[in-house]
Design a protein around this motif. Structure first.
Motif, PDB file in Angstrom:
ATOM      1  N   SER A  50       9.472  34.974  38.682  1.00  0.00           N
ATOM      2  CA  SER A  50       8.488  36.167  40.210  1.00  0.00           C
ATOM      3  C   SER A  50       7.718  36.238  40.006  1.00  0.00           C
ATOM      4  CB  SER A  50       9.495  37.861  39.824  1.00  0.00           C
ATOM      5  OG  SER A  50       9.404  38.085  41.215  1.00  0.00           O
ATOM      6  N   ILE A  51       6.322  36.014  41.615  1.00  0.00           N
ATOM      7  CA  ILE A  51       5.765  36.419  41.574  1.00  0.00           C
ATOM      8  C   ILE A  51       5.158  37.226  42.338  1.00  0.00           C
ATOM      9  CG2 ILE A  51       3.995  35.232  43.069  1.00  0.00           C
ATOM     10  CD1 ILE A  51       4.809  32.369  41.910  1.00  0.00           C
ATOM     11  N   ILE A  52       4.977  38.358  42.413  1.00  0.00           N
ATOM     12  CA  ILE A  52       4.037  39.465  42.541  1.00  0.00           C
ATOM     13  C   ILE A  52       3.351  39.879  44.095  1.00  0.00           C
ATOM     14  CG2 ILE A  52       3.613  41.885  43.327  1.00  0.00           C
ATOM     15  CD1 ILE A  52       5.067  42.640  40.389  1.00  0.00           C
ATOM     16  N   LEU A  53       4.121  39.682  45.869  1.00  0.00           N
ATOM     17  CA  LEU A  53       2.815  39.181  46.935  1.00  0.00           C
ATOM     18  C   LEU A  53       2.566  39.978  47.267  1.00  0.00           C
ATOM     19  CD1 LEU A  53       5.631  36.090  48.191  1.00  0.00           C
ATOM     20  CD2 LEU A  53       3.146  36.032  46.676  1.00  0.00           C
ATOM     21  N   LYS A  54       2.908  41.347  46.702  1.00  0.00           N
ATOM     22  CA  LYS A  54       2.966  42.979  47.645  1.00  0.00           C
ATOM     23  C   LYS A  54       3.285  44.020  46.400  1.00  0.00           C
ATOM     24  CE  LYS A  54       3.279  45.686  51.255  1.00  0.00           C
ATOM     25  NZ  LYS A  54       3.995  45.960  52.923  1.00  0.00           N
ATOM     26  N   GLY A  55       3.077  45.168  45.751  1.00  0.00           N
ATOM     27  CA  GLY A  55       2.651  46.286  45.339  1.00  0.00           C
ATOM     28  C   GLY A  55       2.768  45.962  43.459  1.00  0.00           C
ATOM     29  N   GLY A  56       3.772  45.808  43.067  1.00  0.00           N
ATOM     30  CA  GLY A  56       4.447  45.830  41.919  1.00  0.00           C
ATOM     31  C   GLY A  56       4.662  46.781  41.379  1.00  0.00           C
ATOM     32  N   ASP A  76       1.263  38.508  39.801  1.00  0.00           N
ATOM     33  CA  ASP A  76       0.870  38.421  38.246  1.00  0.00           C
ATOM     34  C   ASP A  76       2.619  37.807  38.387  1.00  0.00           C
ATOM     35  OD1 ASP A  76      -0.664  40.356  37.216  1.00  0.00           O
ATOM     36  OD2 ASP A  76       0.746  42.038  36.930  1.00  0.00           O
ATOM     37  N   ILE A  77       2.459  37.143  37.861  1.00  0.00           N
ATOM     38  CA  ILE A  77       3.578  36.302  37.585  1.00  0.00           C
ATOM     39  C   ILE A  77       4.573  36.301  35.894  1.00  0.00           C
ATOM     40  CG2 ILE A  77       4.329  33.465  36.901  1.00  0.00           C
ATOM     41  CD1 ILE A  77       1.850  32.819  37.839  1.00  0.00           C
ATOM     42  N   ILE A  78       6.356  36.662  36.355  1.00  0.00           N
ATOM     43  CA  ILE A  78       7.038  37.220  35.358  1.00  0.00           C
ATOM     44  C   ILE A  78       8.771  35.997  34.990  1.00  0.00           C
ATOM     45  CG2 ILE A  78       8.853  38.827  34.888  1.00  0.00           C
ATOM     46  CD1 ILE A  78       6.679  39.836  37.593  1.00  0.00           C
ATOM     47  N   LYS A  79       8.275  35.985  33.977  1.00  0.00           N
ATOM     48  CA  LYS A  79       9.081  34.459  33.772  1.00  0.00           C
ATOM     49  C   LYS A  79      10.081  34.825  33.297  1.00  0.00           C
ATOM     50  CE  LYS A  79       9.968  29.849  32.424  1.00  0.00           C
ATOM     51  NZ  LYS A  79       9.310  28.612  31.843  1.00  0.00           N
ATOM     52  N   LYS A  92       5.972  50.436  42.953  1.00  0.00           N
ATOM     53  CA  LYS A  92       4.409  50.992  43.876  1.00  0.00           C
ATOM     54  C   LYS A  92       4.872  50.101  44.915  1.00  0.00           C
ATOM     55  CE  LYS A  92       1.505  49.308  40.027  1.00  0.00           C
ATOM     56  NZ  LYS A  92       0.151  48.325  39.284  1.00  0.00           N
ATOM     57  N   SER A  93       5.109  51.769  45.940  1.00  0.00           N
ATOM     58  CA  SER A  93       5.358  51.426  47.070  1.00  0.00           C
ATOM     59  C   SER A  93       6.181  50.389  47.629  1.00  0.00           C
ATOM     60  CB  SER A  93       4.376  51.900  48.164  1.00  0.00           C
ATOM     61  OG  SER A  93       4.144  50.270  48.145  1.00  0.00           O
ATOM     62  N   GLU A  94       6.266  49.923  48.685  1.00  0.00           N
ATOM     63  CA  GLU A  94       6.956  48.759  48.477  1.00  0.00           C
ATOM     64  C   GLU A  94       6.650  47.456  47.419  1.00  0.00           C
ATOM     65  OE1 GLU A  94       7.684  46.451  53.387  1.00  0.00           O
ATOM     66  OE2 GLU A  94       8.800  48.063  52.978  1.00  0.00           O
ATOM     67  N   THR A  95       7.517  46.386  47.605  1.00  0.00           N
ATOM     68  CA  THR A  95       6.510  45.560  46.550  1.00  0.00           C
ATOM     69  C   THR A  95       7.906  44.633  47.003  1.00  0.00           C
ATOM     70  OG1 THR A  95       6.769  46.454  44.883  1.00  0.00           O
ATOM     71  CG2 THR A  95       7.483  44.926  43.931  1.00  0.00           C
ATOM     72  N   ILE A  96       7.238  43.018  47.264  1.00  0.00           N
ATOM     73  CA  ILE A  96       7.420  42.050  47.653  1.00  0.00           C
ATOM     74  C   ILE A  96       7.420  41.000  46.402  1.00  0.00           C
ATOM     75  CG2 ILE A  96       7.628  39.772  49.288  1.00  0.00           C
ATOM     76  CD1 ILE A  96       6.735  42.517  51.566  1.00  0.00           C
ATOM     77  N   THR A  97       8.428  40.406  46.271  1.00  0.00           N
ATOM     78  CA  THR A  97       8.245  38.856  45.576  1.00  0.00           C
ATOM     79  C   THR A  97       8.935  37.875  45.439  1.00  0.00           C
ATOM     80  OG1 THR A  97      10.487  39.678  44.432  1.00  0.00           O
ATOM     81  CG2 THR A  97       8.268  40.792  43.213  1.00  0.00           C
ATOM     82  N   LEU A  98       7.907  36.566  45.214  1.00  0.00           N
ATOM     83  CA  LEU A  98       8.692  35.137  45.904  1.00  0.00           C
ATOM     84  C   LEU A  98       9.492  35.038  44.701  1.00  0.00           C
ATOM     85  CD1 LEU A  98       8.559  32.903  46.896  1.00  0.00           C
ATOM     86  CD2 LEU A  98       7.176  31.995  45.707  1.00  0.00           C
ATOM     87  N   PHE A  99      10.864  34.884  43.841  1.00  0.00           N
ATOM     88  CA  PHE A  99      11.726  34.526  43.617  1.00  0.00           C
ATOM     89  C   PHE A  99      12.257  33.196  43.320  1.00  0.00           C
ATOM     90  CE2 PHE A  99      15.598  36.044  41.105  1.00  0.00           C
ATOM     91  CZ  PHE A  99      15.309  36.909  40.213  1.00  0.00           C
ATOM     92  N   ILE A 100      11.975  32.459  42.526  1.00  0.00           N
ATOM     93  CA  ILE A 100      12.458  31.841  42.035  1.00  0.00           C
ATOM     94  C   ILE A 100      13.472  31.655  40.644  1.00  0.00           C
ATOM     95  CG2 ILE A 100      11.988  28.808  41.072  1.00  0.00           C
ATOM     96  CD1 ILE A 100       9.070  29.749  42.141  1.00  0.00           C
TER      97      ILE A 100
END
Length: 160
Positions: A50-56, A76-79, A92-100
């Motif tokens: 998961s890569i955080i594109l906005k927020g956290g 940040d990259i979470i594996k 943190k407010s609205e969070t958007i992630t790229l999820f693979i």
């Protein structure tokens, strides 16, 4: 192959959109709007990045029965693999992630509160009325048939 399609969401918590799906590889955008609203820890039925594109967010993971806290922010990259049990503790407010996501395993939850509550009741899941079993504080996948719901062994992603 699936391209650019709305994916199953969890109302008022997580909204998901498929970018591309090929076999067991699934790339999505996730919009996280709330923390986990239970004290349950869960794994995912796949390995993921998961890569955080906005927020956290702040995540609590169980590692050998010990809670470990991680704070993630922009880029940040979470594996995690499918054996990682975790929960989102705050966002943190609205969070958007790229999820693979890749691979296929079983989804489960762990209840560390030692709640003993076994019921089978009718409830609404995604605006659909169905019978659902709850054992030890964990909801199982529901059915419109009460007898099928009573025998279900798979945990539901809808835990509130």
């Amino acid at each position: 192959m699936i391209l650019f399609k709305k994916y199953i969401s969890i109302k008022d918590f997580l909204y998901r959109y498929t970018i591309i799906k090929i076999g067991n590889l699934h790339i999505r955008l996730h919009k996280i709007v709330d923390k986990d609203r239970t004290n349950l820890y869960h794994n995912h039925p796949f390995n993921y990045i998961s890569i955080i594109l906005k927020g956290g967010y702040t995540e609590i993971c169980l590692e050998d029965g010990v809670e470990k806290i991680f704070n993630y922010g922009l880029f940040d990259i979470i594996k995690h693999d499918n054996k990682t049990y975790h929960r989102i503790d705050s966002i943190k407010s609205e969070t958007i992630t790229l999820f693979i996501a890749y691979g296929k395993y079983n989804w489960n939850a762990i209840n560390r509160d030692n709640i003993i509550e076994d019921v089978v009741v009718e409830r609404y899941v995604n605006d659909r009325k169905m019978w659902c079993k709850k054992q030890n504080g964990i909801w199982f996948i529901g059915s419109i048939n009460k007898e099928i719901a009573e025998k279900e062994t798979r945990h539901s992603i809808h835990q509130i």
